[in-house]
Scaffold this motif. Structure first.
Motif, PDB file in Angstrom:
ATOM      1  N   CYS A  82      62.029  42.636  14.515  1.00 38.23           N
ATOM      2  CA  CYS A  82      63.429  42.714  14.955  1.00 38.23           C
ATOM      3  C   CYS A  82      63.738  44.061  15.587  1.00 38.23           C
ATOM      4  CB  CYS A  82      64.372  42.446  13.789  1.00 38.23           C
ATOM      5  SG  CYS A  82      66.070  42.141  14.314  1.00 38.23           S
ATOM      6  N   PHE A  83      62.882  44.478  16.507  1.00 36.37           N
ATOM      7  CA  PHE A  83      63.082  45.785  17.130  1.00 36.37           C
ATOM      8  C   PHE A  83      64.419  45.816  17.866  1.00 36.37           C
ATOM      9  CE2 PHE A  83      62.962  48.667  20.726  1.00 36.37           C
ATOM     10  CZ  PHE A  83      62.683  49.852  20.070  1.00 36.37           C
ATOM     11  N   ASN A  84      65.209  46.852  17.597  1.00 41.04           N
ATOM     12  CA  ASN A  84      66.481  47.003  18.312  1.00 41.04           C
ATOM     13  C   ASN A  84      66.763  48.471  18.600  1.00 41.04           C
ATOM     14  OD1 ASN A  84      67.092  47.909  15.795  1.00 41.04           O
ATOM     15  ND2 ASN A  84      68.950  46.704  15.527  1.00 41.04           N
ATOM     16  N   GLY A  85      65.687  49.255  18.739  1.00 40.24           N
ATOM     17  CA  GLY A  85      65.847  50.688  18.966  1.00 40.24           C
ATOM     18  C   GLY A  85      65.951  51.035  20.445  1.00 40.24           C
ATOM     19  N   ASN A  86      65.839  52.339  20.709  1.00 38.72           N
ATOM     20  CA  ASN A  86      65.916  52.800  22.096  1.00 38.72           C
ATOM     21  C   ASN A  86      64.519  52.993  22.688  1.00 38.72           C
ATOM     22  OD1 ASN A  86      64.944  55.343  21.206  1.00 38.72           O
ATOM     23  ND2 ASN A  86      67.024  55.972  20.662  1.00 38.72           N
ATOM     24  N   LEU A  87      64.484  53.439  23.955  1.00 36.60           N
ATOM     25  CA  LEU A  87      63.203  53.554  24.652  1.00 36.60           C
ATOM     26  C   LEU A  87      62.309  54.629  24.026  1.00 36.60           C
ATOM     27  CD1 LEU A  87      61.441  52.566  26.971  1.00 36.60           C
ATOM     28  CD2 LEU A  87      62.629  54.181  28.486  1.00 36.60           C
ATOM     29  N   LEU A  88      62.917  55.718  23.592  1.00 35.74           N
ATOM     30  CA  LEU A  88      62.127  56.774  22.949  1.00 35.74           C
ATOM     31  C   LEU A  88      61.436  56.234  21.701  1.00 35.74           C
ATOM     32  CD1 LEU A  88      61.373  59.825  22.721  1.00 35.74           C
ATOM     33  CD2 LEU A  88      63.400  60.082  21.273  1.00 35.74           C
ATOM     34  N   GLN A  89      62.195  55.526  20.874  1.00 31.11           N
ATOM     35  CA  GLN A  89      61.629  54.954  19.647  1.00 31.11           C
ATOM     36  C   GLN A  89      60.558  53.916  19.979  1.00 31.11           C
ATOM     37  OE1 GLN A  89      65.491  53.803  18.215  1.00 31.11           O
ATOM     38  NE2 GLN A  89      65.553  55.404  16.647  1.00 31.11           N
ATOM     39  N   ALA A  90      60.815  53.108  21.003  1.00 32.32           N
ATOM     40  CA  ALA A  90      59.826  52.102  21.415  1.00 32.32           C
ATOM     41  C   ALA A  90      58.515  52.782  21.788  1.00 32.32           C
ATOM     42  CB  ALA A  90      60.356  51.286  22.594  1.00 32.32           C
ATOM     43  N   ASN A  91      58.602  53.863  22.533  1.00 30.16           N
ATOM     44  CA  ASN A  91      57.380  54.556  22.956  1.00 30.16           C
ATOM     45  C   ASN A  91      56.662  55.216  21.780  1.00 30.16           C
ATOM     46  OD1 ASN A  91      57.193  53.906  25.710  1.00 30.16           O
ATOM     47  ND2 ASN A  91      58.841  55.349  26.177  1.00 30.16           N
ATOM     48  N   GLN A  92      57.430  55.727  20.824  1.00 34.00           N
ATOM     49  CA  GLN A  92      56.803  56.309  19.627  1.00 34.00           C
ATOM     50  C   GLN A  92      56.036  55.244  18.849  1.00 34.00           C
ATOM     51  OE1 GLN A  92      60.365  57.949  17.846  1.00 34.00           O
ATOM     52  NE2 GLN A  92      59.870  60.025  18.521  1.00 34.00           N
ATOM     53  N   ILE A  93      56.615  54.063  18.764  1.00 34.51           N
ATOM     54  CA  ILE A  93      55.991  52.953  18.042  1.00 34.51           C
ATOM     55  C   ILE A  93      54.702  52.520  18.747  1.00 34.51           C
ATOM     56  CG2 ILE A  93      56.304  50.488  17.520  1.00 34.51           C
ATOM     57  CD1 ILE A  93      59.314  51.240  16.949  1.00 34.51           C
ATOM     58  N   ILE A  94      54.788  52.410  20.058  1.00 35.17           N
ATOM     59  CA  ILE A  94      53.623  51.984  20.848  1.00 35.17           C
ATOM     60  C   ILE A  94      52.495  53.007  20.739  1.00 35.17           C
ATOM     61  CG2 ILE A  94      52.837  51.597  23.221  1.00 35.17           C
ATOM     62  CD1 ILE A  94      55.753  50.451  23.700  1.00 35.17           C
ATOM     63  N   GLU A  95      52.864  54.290  20.752  1.00 40.39           N
ATOM     64  CA  GLU A  95      51.852  55.360  20.617  1.00 40.39           C
ATOM     65  C   GLU A  95      51.098  55.272  19.300  1.00 40.39           C
ATOM     66  OE1 GLU A  95      53.569  59.286  21.194  1.00 40.39           O
ATOM     67  OE2 GLU A  95      54.279  58.611  23.173  1.00 40.39           O
ATOM     68  N   MET A  96      51.747  54.743  18.274  1.00 38.27           N
ATOM     69  CA  MET A  96      51.086  54.601  16.967  1.00 38.27           C
ATOM     70  C   MET A  96      50.255  53.321  16.905  1.00 38.27           C
ATOM     71  SD  MET A  96      53.934  55.954  14.218  1.00 38.27           S
ATOM     72  CE  MET A  96      55.060  54.584  14.413  1.00 38.27           C
ATOM     73  N   GLY A  97      50.207  52.569  17.997  1.00 38.48           N
ATOM     74  CA  GLY A  97      49.418  51.349  18.034  1.00 38.48           C
ATOM     75  C   GLY A  97      50.134  50.141  17.471  1.00 38.48           C
ATOM     76  N   PHE A  98      51.449  50.244  17.313  1.00 37.58           N
ATOM     77  CA  PHE A  98      52.225  49.139  16.747  1.00 37.58           C
ATOM     78  C   PHE A  98      52.882  48.304  17.846  1.00 37.58           C
ATOM     79  CE2 PHE A  98      52.719  49.463  12.036  1.00 37.58           C
ATOM     80  CZ  PHE A  98      51.754  50.437  11.840  1.00 37.58           C
ATOM     81  N   LEU A  99      53.241  47.076  17.471  1.00 41.59           N
ATOM     82  CA  LEU A  99      53.891  46.140  18.391  1.00 41.59           C
ATOM     83  C   LEU A  99      55.378  46.039  18.072  1.00 41.59           C
ATOM     84  CD1 LEU A  99      51.189  43.354  18.012  1.00 41.59           C
ATOM     85  CD2 LEU A  99      51.594  44.669  20.109  1.00 41.59           C
ATOM     86  N   LEU A 100      56.146  45.652  19.075  1.00 36.87           N
ATOM     87  CA  LEU A 100      57.571  45.419  18.889  1.00 36.87           C
ATOM     88  C   LEU A 100      57.796  43.920  18.713  1.00 36.87           C
ATOM     89  CD1 LEU A 100      58.914  47.655  21.816  1.00 36.87           C
ATOM     90  CD2 LEU A 100      58.390  48.326  19.469  1.00 36.87           C
ATOM     91  N   GLY A 101      58.446  43.539  17.622  1.00 39.06           N
ATOM     92  CA  GLY A 101      58.813  42.145  17.393  1.00 39.06           C
ATOM     93  C   GLY A 101      60.147  41.880  18.075  1.00 39.06           C
ATOM     94  N   ILE A 102      60.135  40.999  19.074  1.00 38.49           N
ATOM     95  CA  ILE A 102      61.339  40.758  19.868  1.00 38.49           C
ATOM     96  C   ILE A 102      61.911  39.380  19.527  1.00 38.49           C
ATOM     97  CG2 ILE A 102      62.331  40.663  22.187  1.00 38.49           C
ATOM     98  CD1 ILE A 102      61.119  43.391  21.432  1.00 38.49           C
ATOM     99  N   GLY A 103      63.191  39.384  19.146  1.00 41.52           N
ATOM    100  CA  GLY A 103      63.831  38.141  18.736  1.00 41.52           C
ATOM    101  C   GLY A 103      65.159  37.917  19.426  1.00 41.52           C
ATOM    102  N   GLY A 104      66.057  37.234  18.709  1.00 36.82           N
ATOM    103  CA  GLY A 104      67.337  36.818  19.272  1.00 36.82           C
ATOM    104  C   GLY A 104      68.198  37.947  19.812  1.00 36.82           C
ATOM    105  N   VAL A 105      68.028  39.162  19.239  1.00 38.82           N
ATOM    106  CA  VAL A 105      68.824  40.307  19.689  1.00 38.82           C
ATOM    107  C   VAL A 105      68.651  40.534  21.198  1.00 38.82           C
ATOM    108  CG1 VAL A 105      69.141  42.814  19.446  1.00 38.82           C
ATOM    109  CG2 VAL A 105      68.818  41.403  17.416  1.00 38.82           C
ATOM    110  N   SER A 106      67.469  40.182  21.720  1.00 39.61           N
ATOM    111  CA  SER A 106      67.222  40.372  23.160  1.00 39.61           C
ATOM    112  C   SER A 106      68.153  39.528  24.021  1.00 39.61           C
ATOM    113  CB  SER A 106      65.759  40.038  23.494  1.00 39.61           C
ATOM    114  OG  SER A 106      65.512  38.657  23.288  1.00 39.61           O
ATOM    115  N   THR A 107      68.728  38.487  23.433  1.00 41.91           N
ATOM    116  CA  THR A 107      69.615  37.609  24.214  1.00 41.91           C
ATOM    117  C   THR A 107      71.086  38.008  24.082  1.00 41.91           C
ATOM    118  OG1 THR A 107      70.014  35.991  22.426  1.00 41.91           O
ATOM    119  CG2 THR A 107      68.030  35.677  23.767  1.00 41.91           C
ATOM    120  N   TYR A 108      71.376  39.018  23.218  1.00 38.61           N
ATOM    121  CA  TYR A 108      72.773  39.398  22.987  1.00 38.61           C
ATOM    122  C   TYR A 108      73.227  40.400  24.039  1.00 38.61           C
ATOM    123  CZ  TYR A 108      71.811  37.529  18.259  1.00 38.61           C
ATOM    124  OH  TYR A 108      71.436  36.755  17.203  1.00 38.61           O
TER     125      TYR A 108
END
Ligand SMILES: [Zn+2]
Length: 258
Positions: free
Chosen positions: A156-182
């Motif tokens: 249920c990732f709902n953070g900003n771009l900086l946080q997204a990039n930090q997560i990706i750098e650690m080798g993690f994936l973003l779980g994208i759900g219904g929030v993307s449609t809001y």
């Protein structure tokens, strides 16, 4: 379309009245697998029941949800550790930090998270993370506990771009759900700037229904609406989104015999 729902509580009592019917609709919508996050000791039986009833579709994880970390959390963790020692699970989840509902047990939440991360490292399992109002705190703990091999999903990732990039750098994936449609979900500011190789899809059913079902009971059968929305944001067809996110999920859960 062949889609994997990486996070759905299909064992929830909200489906008790019509689960067979819902499962038929899920299959008809092209959903191939549903990864089921555990919540606490009281949800284990219903979750494993779903696995038994729909073994080709429903795959369990094991872990203690941060909202259920209370006075008795060490006892609960003992039960979960026993399960993890007894049989395979796709991941340790869902685990994490939640400062939205109740801050009373925040220190215990952090302790439970670190304990469960250590299990994942020991058993070489991915982790599925819940973080609400606590993205930076969760990222900090993952960074401290990272052994170079730890992998997982920020569900249920709902953070900003900086946080997204930090997560990706650690080798993690973003779980994208219904929030993307809001409309005010904020992901239209983030997803166009990160690659589809860093995303998996999820519904978090029965919660967080995508538009046009917002406010109603969610089901994995609505996952195609999320695939379409993500496709709009990253300029891919929903078929390509389905294919790539499925590959990402299978790659993450590869230790588990699917
Ligand atoms: Zn969940």
């Amino acid at each position: 379309m062949n889609l994997l729902d990486t996070h759905a509580h299909i064992y929830s009592s909200k489906f008790d009245a019509d689960r067979d019917q819902v499962i038929a609709e899920i299959r008809a919508a092209g959903i191939e697998k549903i990864f089921m996050p555990n919540v606490d000791v009281s949800t284990i039986e219903a979750m494993l029941d779903c696995e038994k009833r729909y073994p080709d579709l429903c795959i369990p994880m094991m872990g203690l949800h941060p909202c259920d970390v209370k006075e008795d959390f060490e006892k609960q963790l003992e039960v979960m550790r026993n399960w993890l020692d007894q049989r395979p699970f796709a991941a340790v989840g869902e685990i994490g930090l939640d400062l939205y509902w109740d801050k009373t047990f925040f220190e215990q939440q952090k302790s439970a998270l670190r304990t469960q991360i250590s299990w994942a490292k020991e058993k070489q399992l991915p982790i599925v993370l819940h973080c609400r109002e606590s993205m930076d705190e969760t990222i900090e703990i993952i960074r401290e506990e990272h052994d170079g091999k730890l992998r997982g999903i920020f569900h249920c990732f709902n953070g900003n771009l900086l946080q997204a990039n930090q997560i990706i750098e650690m080798g993690f994936l973003l779980g994208i759900g219904g929030v993307s449609t809001y409309k005010n979900g904020g992901l239209d500011q983030v997803l166009p700037h990160i690659g589809i190789e860093n995303m998996v899809l999820e519904t978090d059913a029965p919660y967080l229904s995508p538009v046009p079902f917002r406010g109603k009971r969610n089901t994995p059968a609505y996952l195609p609406y999320i695939a379409e929305r993500v496709g709009d944001l990253v300029h891919l067809s929903k078929e390509d989104v389905a294919k790539q996110t499925k590959e990402n999920a299978l790659n993450l859960f590869k230790e588990f015999k699917l």
